[in-house]
Design a protein around this motif. Structure first.
Motif, mmCIF file in Angstrom:
data_model
loop_
_atom_site.group_PDB
_atom_site.id
_atom_site.type_symbol
_atom_site.label_atom_id
_atom_site.label_comp_id
_atom_site.label_asym_id
_atom_site.label_seq_id
_atom_site.Cartn_x
_atom_site.Cartn_y
_atom_site.Cartn_z
ATOM 1 N N ASP A 45 -1.983 -2.090 -4.158
ATOM 2 C CA ASP A 45 -2.204 -0.650 -3.977
ATOM 3 C C ASP A 45 -0.888 0.104 -4.160
ATOM 4 O OD1 ASP A 45 -4.933 -0.891 -3.725
ATOM 5 O OD2 ASP A 45 -5.032 -0.321 -1.618
ATOM 6 N N HIS A 68 -3.995 -9.133 -2.059
ATOM 7 C CA HIS A 68 -4.087 -7.754 -1.549
ATOM 8 C C HIS A 68 -5.035 -7.617 -0.357
ATOM 9 C CE1 HIS A 68 -4.168 -3.482 -1.205
ATOM 10 N NE2 HIS A 68 -5.482 -3.453 -1.383
ATOM 11 N N HIS A 95 -3.983 -3.876 2.081
ATOM 12 C CA HIS A 95 -5.341 -3.321 2.040
ATOM 13 C C HIS A 95 -5.691 -2.540 3.304
ATOM 14 C CE1 HIS A 95 -9.220 -2.704 0.283
ATOM 15 N NE2 HIS A 95 -9.875 -3.441 1.154
ATOM 16 N N ASN A 113 -6.965 -3.070 -5.045
ATOM 17 C CA ASN A 113 -8.183 -2.474 -5.613
ATOM 18 C C ASN A 113 -7.897 -1.112 -6.247
ATOM 19 O OD1 ASN A 113 -7.845 -2.113 -2.648
ATOM 20 N ND2 ASN A 113 -9.464 -0.575 -2.912
ATOM 21 N N HIS A 114 -6.943 -0.353 -5.700
ATOM 22 C CA HIS A 114 -6.624 0.946 -6.299
ATOM 23 C C HIS A 114 -5.890 0.803 -7.634
ATOM 24 C CE1 HIS A 114 -7.891 3.970 -3.283
ATOM 25 N NE2 HIS A 114 -7.896 2.897 -2.506
ATOM 26 N N ASP A 174 0.814 -1.222 0.000
ATOM 27 C CA ASP A 174 0.000 0.000 0.000
ATOM 28 C C ASP A 174 0.846 1.269 0.000
ATOM 29 O OD1 ASP A 174 -1.649 -2.310 1.220
ATOM 30 O OD2 ASP A 174 -3.164 -0.813 0.724
HETATM 31 FE FE LIG Z 1 -6.659 -1.690 -0.916
#
Ligand SMILES: [Fe+2]
Ligand SMILES: [Fe+2]
Length: 289
Positions: free
Chosen positions: A68, A187, A225, A100-101, A10
């Motif tokens: 991320d 993630h 995450h 997810n990003h 991240d």
């Molecule tokens: Fe995330």
């Protein structure tokens, strides 16, 4: 023989260079609002540069980044992130999975933008680009899943497709994980954080993933995450979230950190937690988890 494996996560590289305004007329509008607020200076590039300096040398054998790497899955961000981690090395020394990003919009996901920038760290040239990717590091057998999907605004949940779990089962049947310690990378977090959070932000088929990992003999799952570190055990599998490695927060639980695991065929022998020290500008340690 043991390996030293760094776990970074991240890092959320922000770079809007050259992005045309209309590209924010989708889900990115909520992300952008966020970035203009509290998150703007939350993940300074200087912290990632410091991590790269610390991990460039021979101190660790392999570096895992559990997703991320970007904020809005823009080409400018993915390209900048790829440049920033370049000194760490290539396929044999660095592994990544998407967060997810990194697939923030349907367009980014459909065009496999993350794989375009980071595919060379997940698959050898000519190899079919399927998840989970697999790397034989000798005493450690590494398996990287994609749990990342473009979601509706305000949602950030993940899902590991059935085909990925089937592929893990075939790797296991073929004996790919034999003779080493199986480590999975994904993630999304696997610990529960309450019904609402789990539905909006969690890995929706977490139990299926853990069961598939157990059947395949995976003994450790690394994730990101949640930007706060976490560890627990399920079905005999150690599950470790490193927390965000570049969070500039002075709140001690939030401050950026990364882990260094010493692993051999039998499992994890040592975990070193290196936490950012604003005084020295370096990630201090070793603290033992
Ligand atoms: Fe995330
Ligand atoms: Fe994140």
């Amino acid at each position: 023989m043991s390996l030293r494996i760094a776990h970074v996560s991240d890092v959320h590289v922000l770079d809007l260079t050259g992005t045309k305004p209309w590209r924010f007329l989708n889900k990115r509008i909520t992300g952008l609002a966020n970035l203009m607020g509290a998150r703007k200076a939350a993940h300074p590039h200087s912290m990632l540069e410091q991590i790269v300096r610390e991990l460039e040398g021979d101190d660790v054998d392999h570096v895992i980044i559990s997703g991320d790497l970007s904020n809005l899955a823009l080409e400018s961000e993915l390209s900048r992130a790829r440049e920033l981690v370049k000194p760490l090395g290539g396929f044999d020394r660095v592994s990544v999975v998407p967060g997810n990003h990194d697939v923030y919009t349907r367009g980014a996901q459909r065009s496999r933008r993350f794989e375009r920038f980071f595919g060379d760290l997940m698959w050898r040239g000519g190899e079919a680009q399927a998840y989970p990717w697999f790397k034989d590091l000798g005493p450690v057998k590494l398996v990287g899943f994609s749990s990342a999907n473009a979601t509706a605004p305000l949602f950030a949940h993940g899902h590991v497709a059935r085909a990925q779990l089937d592929r893990l089962a075939s790797l296991h049947r073929e004996g790919a994980l034999d003779g080493g310690f199986g480590v999975g990378v994904v993630h999304h977090n696997l610990h529960r954080r309450g019904r609402r959070k789990d539905w909006m932000h969690g890995l929706r088929n977490r139990d299926e993933l853990v069961a598939a990992c157990k059947s395949a003999g995976v003994g450790l799952i690394l994730h990101g995450h949640t930007h706060v570190s976490n560890r627990f055990e399920q079905d005999g599998i150690a599950i470790v979230g490193s927390g965000s490695s570049t969070w500039s927060s002075p709140e001690p639980r939030h401050t950026g950190r990364y882990n260094v695991y010493t692993v051999d065929e039998g499992g994890v022998r040592d975990t070193e937690v290196r936490v950012f020290d604003a005084g020295t500008g370096a990630f201090g340690g070793p603290a033992r988890a």
